[in-house]
Design a protein around this motif. Structure first.
Motif, PDB file in Angstrom:
ATOM      1  N   GLY A 286      -6.824  -0.531  17.240  1.00  0.00           N
ATOM      2  CA  GLY A 286      -8.231  -0.495  17.028  1.00  0.00           C
ATOM      3  C   GLY A 286      -8.748  -1.540  15.790  1.00  0.00           C
ATOM      4  N   ARG A 287      -8.097  -2.372  15.223  1.00  0.00           N
ATOM      5  CA  ARG A 287      -8.504  -3.089  14.069  1.00  0.00           C
ATOM      6  C   ARG A 287      -9.280  -4.211  14.688  1.00  0.00           C
ATOM      7  N   ARG A 288     -10.467  -4.499  13.875  1.00  0.00           N
ATOM      8  CA  ARG A 288     -11.206  -5.716  14.236  1.00  0.00           C
ATOM      9  C   ARG A 288     -10.588  -6.906  13.596  1.00  0.00           C
ATOM     10  N   PRO A 289     -10.940  -7.956  13.743  1.00  0.00           N
ATOM     11  CA  PRO A 289     -10.454  -9.452  13.266  1.00  0.00           C
ATOM     12  C   PRO A 289     -10.607  -9.306  11.807  1.00  0.00           C
ATOM     13  N   GLY A 290      -9.720  -9.580  11.119  1.00  0.00           N
ATOM     14  CA  GLY A 290      -9.714  -9.704   9.597  1.00  0.00           C
ATOM     15  C   GLY A 290      -8.628 -10.774   9.181  1.00  0.00           C
ATOM     16  N   ASP A 291      -8.523 -10.841   7.793  1.00  0.00           N
ATOM     17  CA  ASP A 291      -7.715 -11.701   7.263  1.00  0.00           C
ATOM     18  C   ASP A 291      -6.297 -11.959   7.623  1.00  0.00           C
ATOM     19  N   VAL A 292      -5.523 -10.615   7.953  1.00  0.00           N
ATOM     20  CA  VAL A 292      -4.421 -10.794   8.786  1.00  0.00           C
ATOM     21  C   VAL A 292      -4.196 -11.550  10.050  1.00  0.00           C
ATOM     22  N   SER A 293      -5.224 -11.281  11.205  1.00  0.00           N
ATOM     23  CA  SER A 293      -5.279 -11.615  12.410  1.00  0.00           C
ATOM     24  C   SER A 293      -5.608 -12.839  12.369  1.00  0.00           C
ATOM     25  N   VAL A 294      -6.633 -13.385  11.982  1.00  0.00           N
ATOM     26  CA  VAL A 294      -7.196 -14.551  11.951  1.00  0.00           C
ATOM     27  C   VAL A 294      -6.482 -15.619  11.119  1.00  0.00           C
ATOM     28  N   GLY A 295      -5.739 -15.171   9.960  1.00  0.00           N
ATOM     29  CA  GLY A 295      -4.997 -15.961   9.139  1.00  0.00           C
ATOM     30  C   GLY A 295      -3.551 -16.233   9.696  1.00  0.00           C
ATOM     31  N   SER A 296      -3.201 -15.216  10.705  1.00  0.00           N
ATOM     32  CA  SER A 296      -1.958 -15.497  11.471  1.00  0.00           C
ATOM     33  C   SER A 296      -2.240 -16.617  12.523  1.00  0.00           C
ATOM     34  N   LEU A 297      -3.247 -16.746  13.255  1.00  0.00           N
ATOM     35  CA  LEU A 297      -3.619 -17.452  14.277  1.00  0.00           C
ATOM     36  C   LEU A 297      -3.929 -19.048  13.486  1.00  0.00           C
ATOM     37  N   ALA A 298      -4.537 -18.981  12.128  1.00  0.00           N
ATOM     38  CA  ALA A 298      -4.476 -20.171  11.438  1.00  0.00           C
ATOM     39  C   ALA A 298      -3.444 -20.814  10.960  1.00  0.00           C
ATOM     40  N   LEU A 299      -2.375 -20.014  10.954  1.00  0.00           N
ATOM     41  CA  LEU A 299      -1.063 -20.489  10.452  1.00  0.00           C
ATOM     42  C   LEU A 299      -0.634 -21.293  11.814  1.00  0.00           C
ATOM     43  N   VAL A 300      -0.687 -20.274  12.837  1.00  0.00           N
ATOM     44  CA  VAL A 300      -0.146 -21.351  14.161  1.00  0.00           C
ATOM     45  C   VAL A 300      -0.909 -22.553  14.364  1.00  0.00           C
ATOM     46  N   GLN A 301      -1.976 -22.697  14.151  1.00  0.00           N
ATOM     47  CA  GLN A 301      -2.840 -23.921  14.235  1.00  0.00           C
ATOM     48  C   GLN A 301      -2.445 -24.971  13.219  1.00  0.00           C
ATOM     49  N   VAL A 302      -2.167 -24.719  11.925  1.00  0.00           N
ATOM     50  CA  VAL A 302      -1.666 -25.480  11.070  1.00  0.00           C
ATOM     51  C   VAL A 302      -0.282 -26.166  11.269  1.00  0.00           C
ATOM     52  N   LEU A 303       0.457 -25.134  12.090  1.00  0.00           N
ATOM     53  CA  LEU A 303       1.791 -25.823  12.525  1.00  0.00           C
ATOM     54  C   LEU A 303       1.719 -26.782  13.756  1.00  0.00           C
ATOM     55  N   LEU A 304       0.679 -26.185  14.586  1.00  0.00           N
ATOM     56  CA  LEU A 304       0.373 -27.403  15.721  1.00  0.00           C
ATOM     57  C   LEU A 304       0.118 -28.528  15.288  1.00  0.00           C
TER      58      LEU A 304
END
Length: 123
Positions: A27-45
């Motif tokens: 039930g968590r909304r988008p936050g620093d942890v969720s968006v940040g984890s996806l941003a880390l995936v993007q940086v690695l790509l």
């Protein structure tokens, strides 16, 4: 592709995916942890794009179809951006689940890119 870097990318994408799916289902909304984890995936790509450009010049040429590899890589690089944009547009819990599914899709695409680069021979 570099094996250890590929393994690290897949591990980060799977961890980010499972984390986002769990957060979304909780039930968590988008936050620093969720968006940040996806941003880390993007940086690695983005780093993978740089590696894929430099690797053939360093003697690490792909064995499979270069067009297929680049199609996977560019498509995979678009997915985290789309997930983050979706999270900012739809601030609901399901957007976090979608980000998790996208991260897991990136993990699968990274494995396929590794197969194309190292194992698959052009017929």
């Amino acid at each position: 592709m570099i094996l250890w870097f590929t393994i690290a990318q897949i591990a980060v994408a799977v961890i980010a995916g499972v984390l986002c799916v769990a957060l979304g289902l909780a039930g968590r909304r988008p936050g620093d942890v969720s968006v940040g984890s996806l941003a880390l995936v993007q940086v690695l790509l983005i780093a993978q794009i740089v590696v894929a450009i430099i690797a053939p010049f360093a003697g690490n040429a792909p064995t499979g179809s270069l067009l297929e590899f680049w199609t996977y890589l560019i498509s995979a690089a678009v997915l985290p951006i789309a997930g983050i944009v979706w999270a900012f547009v739809d601030r609901g819990r399901w957007s976090v689940v979608v980000m998790g599914v996208l991260a897991l899709a990136v993990a699968v695409m990274l494995y396929r890119m590794h197969v194309i680069w190292t194992i698959q021979a052009v017929a």
